[in-house]
Scaffold this motif. Sequence first.
Motif, PDB file in Angstrom:
ATOM      1  N   LEU A   1      63.648  71.482  74.414  1.00  0.00           N
ATOM      2  CA  LEU A   1      62.637  71.041  73.454  1.00  0.00           C
ATOM      3  C   LEU A   1      61.802  69.914  74.043  1.00  0.00           C
ATOM      4  CD1 LEU A   1      64.065  70.933  69.840  1.00  0.00           C
ATOM      5  CD2 LEU A   1      61.969  71.987  70.650  1.00  0.00           C
ATOM      6  N   LEU A   2      62.480  68.987  74.730  1.00  0.00           N
ATOM      7  CA  LEU A   2      61.762  67.850  75.309  1.00  0.00           C
ATOM      8  C   LEU A   2      60.717  68.314  76.302  1.00  0.00           C
ATOM      9  CD1 LEU A   2      64.259  64.955  76.026  1.00  0.00           C
ATOM     10  CD2 LEU A   2      62.208  64.949  74.611  1.00  0.00           C
ATOM     11  N   ILE A   3      61.080  69.270  77.200  1.00  0.00           N
ATOM     12  CA  ILE A   3      60.097  69.632  78.228  1.00  0.00           C
ATOM     13  C   ILE A   3      58.944  70.419  77.639  1.00  0.00           C
ATOM     14  CG2 ILE A   3      61.666  69.521  80.206  1.00  0.00           C
ATOM     15  CD1 ILE A   3      61.932  72.454  80.202  1.00  0.00           C
ATOM     16  N   VAL A   4      59.109  70.988  76.445  1.00  0.00           N
ATOM     17  CA  VAL A   4      57.967  71.661  75.824  1.00  0.00           C
ATOM     18  C   VAL A   4      57.154  70.687  74.979  1.00  0.00           C
ATOM     19  CG1 VAL A   4      57.339  73.389  74.121  1.00  0.00           C
ATOM     20  CG2 VAL A   4      59.008  73.941  75.860  1.00  0.00           C
ATOM     21  N   VAL A   5      57.841  69.811  74.270  1.00  0.00           N
ATOM     22  CA  VAL A   5      57.136  68.950  73.314  1.00  0.00           C
ATOM     23  C   VAL A   5      56.411  67.795  74.018  1.00  0.00           C
ATOM     24  CG1 VAL A   5      57.492  67.336  71.421  1.00  0.00           C
ATOM     25  CG2 VAL A   5      58.589  69.552  71.368  1.00  0.00           C
ATOM     26  N   ALA A   6      57.001  67.274  75.110  1.00  0.00           N
ATOM     27  CA  ALA A   6      56.392  66.121  75.779  1.00  0.00           C
ATOM     28  C   ALA A   6      54.950  66.390  76.217  1.00  0.00           C
ATOM     29  CB  ALA A   6      57.257  65.689  76.955  1.00  0.00           C
ATOM     30  N   PRO A   7      54.656  67.517  76.927  1.00  0.00           N
ATOM     31  CA  PRO A   7      53.257  67.741  77.294  1.00  0.00           C
ATOM     32  C   PRO A   7      52.357  67.992  76.097  1.00  0.00           C
ATOM     33  CG  PRO A   7      54.629  69.581  77.993  1.00  0.00           C
ATOM     34  CD  PRO A   7      55.548  68.509  77.550  1.00  0.00           C
ATOM     35  N   LEU A   8      52.893  68.624  75.033  1.00  0.00           N
ATOM     36  CA  LEU A   8      52.078  68.839  73.835  1.00  0.00           C
ATOM     37  C   LEU A   8      51.653  67.508  73.241  1.00  0.00           C
ATOM     38  CD1 LEU A   8      53.869  71.786  72.007  1.00  0.00           C
ATOM     39  CD2 LEU A   8      51.533  71.744  72.878  1.00  0.00           C
ATOM     40  N   ARG A   9      52.618  66.567  73.149  1.00  0.00           N
ATOM     41  CA  ARG A   9      52.297  65.258  72.601  1.00  0.00           C
ATOM     42  C   ARG A   9      51.295  64.528  73.472  1.00  0.00           C
ATOM     43  NH1 ARG A   9      56.185  62.431  69.156  1.00  0.00           N
ATOM     44  NH2 ARG A   9      55.327  60.614  70.183  1.00  0.00           N
ATOM     45  N   ARG A  10      51.471  64.656  74.819  1.00  0.00           N
ATOM     46  CA  ARG A  10      50.564  63.962  75.723  1.00  0.00           C
ATOM     47  C   ARG A  10      49.145  64.499  75.557  1.00  0.00           C
ATOM     48  NH1 ARG A  10      50.130  64.487  82.098  1.00  0.00           N
ATOM     49  NH2 ARG A  10      48.487  62.958  82.413  1.00  0.00           N
ATOM     50  N   ARG A  11      49.028  65.837  75.391  1.00  0.00           N
ATOM     51  CA  ARG A  11      47.714  66.439  75.243  1.00  0.00           C
ATOM     52  C   ARG A  11      47.062  65.957  73.953  1.00  0.00           C
ATOM     53  NH1 ARG A  11      46.791  71.310  72.907  1.00  0.00           N
ATOM     54  NH2 ARG A  11      44.646  72.040  73.070  1.00  0.00           N
ATOM     55  N   ARG A  12      47.871  65.921  72.884  1.00  0.00           N
ATOM     56  CA  ARG A  12      47.301  65.489  71.607  1.00  0.00           C
ATOM     57  C   ARG A  12      46.826  64.041  71.701  1.00  0.00           C
ATOM     58  NH1 ARG A  12      51.470  66.495  67.528  1.00  0.00           N
ATOM     59  NH2 ARG A  12      51.386  68.543  68.489  1.00  0.00           N
ATOM     60  N   ARG A  13      47.625  63.186  72.382  1.00  0.00           N
ATOM     61  CA  ARG A  13      47.248  61.785  72.514  1.00  0.00           C
ATOM     62  C   ARG A  13      45.956  61.650  73.322  1.00  0.00           C
ATOM     63  NH1 ARG A  13      51.291  59.661  75.692  1.00  0.00           N
ATOM     64  NH2 ARG A  13      49.760  59.591  77.347  1.00  0.00           N
ATOM     65  N   LEU A  14      45.861  62.456  74.413  1.00  0.00           N
ATOM     66  CA  LEU A  14      44.658  62.402  75.248  1.00  0.00           C
ATOM     67  C   LEU A  14      43.428  62.806  74.455  1.00  0.00           C
ATOM     68  CD1 LEU A  14      45.843  63.957  78.590  1.00  0.00           C
ATOM     69  CD2 LEU A  14      44.811  61.716  78.270  1.00  0.00           C
TER      70      LEU A  14
END
Lengths: 228, 247, 65
Positions: free
Chosen positions: C31-44
């Motif tokens: 879950l972490l390796i999928v959610v981390a980039p999603l969160r980073r993209r949303r923040r960007l």
Amino acid sequence: MSAPSLPAFCLRLVRRQLVLAVRRPVEILNPLLFFAMVVALFPLGLGPDPKSLASFAAGTLWIIALLSNLLTSDTIFRGDYDDGSLEQLLLAPQPLYFSVLAYLGAHWLLTGVSLALISPLFALMLNLPLEALPALVASLLLGSGVMSLVGGVGAALTVGLKRGGMLISLLILPLYMPVLIFGSAAVRAAAQGFPAGPQLAILGAMFCLAIALAPLATAAGLRISIDA
Amino acid sequence: MWTFFHKLGSPPWLYAISGSILKYLLPATLLALGVGMVWGLLFTPPDFRQGDSYRIIYIHVPAAAVALAGYYVMATAGAISLIWKMKMADIAMQCCAPIGAALTFVALVTGSIWGKPTWGTWWVWDARITSMLILLFLYLGVIALYEAYDNKAAAARACAVLSLVGTVNIPIIYKSVDWWYSLHQPASIKFTGESSIHPSMLYPLLLMIAAFYALFACALLLRMRAEILDRERRTGWVRKLLEADAV
Amino acid sequence: MYFHDLHSALHMDGHGAFVWAAYAITCVVLLLIVVAPLRRRRRLLREMSAEARRQRGVPTQGSEA
């Protein structure tokens, strides 16, 4: 003045490195002193019982050799990077592959060979059986060659970084592990009275592979470090 | 063929196409993972020697296989970025490292948990476990080297060299099983010749391996999309994207 | 389904704790390796749209997260 031929150029590089080292003998003696001191640490940590020391001796000597090689590999290109002569070397018409090989060869002569030659002394202090001494020297000669070559890759990749010292061990220690496995296995086999030939043959194969490939990676690493 | 290759090097194209791939791939992957896990946990018969603890195989083997394959993907991307100086390849390489490290970690942890009921110990220094540990160190080395450089273009090239050097280690991982006598059981899936595992256990395992590969692809694309956005934040196509998003 | 009831599925002849712990850890990491980039993209995306709005001179509205 015409450019020197390739072998002459490489020989000059090796001689230059050796002369530089001889002018500062501390640089040669430090790894040996380190070796001696860590050898003294093991009986203090594991207890002075000759039998248990003998059973650990092969692995211990190899690990210490590996560590002292690791500590010196950071300095292979450091000085020449700082004073700019590395940049000159990259601009020289001679192929970088061979000049890198000359650097790494000089490093091997200074650390690996001197360590291998002095290692029987420490082996006796750790109570390693006499029959294992030839295998120890031979495996250290071959293995330290591999380690100098592989260490060169790490040194080239980190030479441009300010805090490269710790990083280089993270990068190249995993690559040292196969050498350690076969090097200590050779010594252990000889200590138990078996022939050490197979392990030494594998170390020799690693040495050949490293000679063929490591200078390429080192040269690429040096170009990256100089560009950055 | 070559136009496809050139398109791969274009950030807006890759961003758009990966978005439409992920729309289908990500739900499918999560579904396959869920089905495979439930199947492996609840619907397969227990192993006649190891009992129920063998069920860890459905996550341990796929994680180990994909962690290894991930290193090849990283090294290949590194080679492409060194040879053709392709920006997308060095983004791909750099994004592989954390995912691969995470999967190697999963393989090590699940292997250790599996070892406790089976061998009676958490950790055995056998060849394959040790090689996986070395693989983890190799991944961490690449990440550490990347972080140490300030110049990210140079960092990518340095990591590419390092990952190519590290591939020397991969054959040793594969060969280690033959080289050293160990507690570890020999590999039990062979695609050539008869497999020694019963079909009722094999099918969920194959499903899980496929699901882990798909998950690696998803995670890689997701990371790459975020990284592309970050690097291209000043360009026209990202602004257009933002405006389209805002409307 | 192989198990008869929930209890035997959780217990697994004494191996349950190992099996379920392994699956739980795996799920968390995946879950972490999928959610981390999603969160980073949303923040960007949020950062960049805020930047774009500032540049256009439109007053920002809502809370800064």
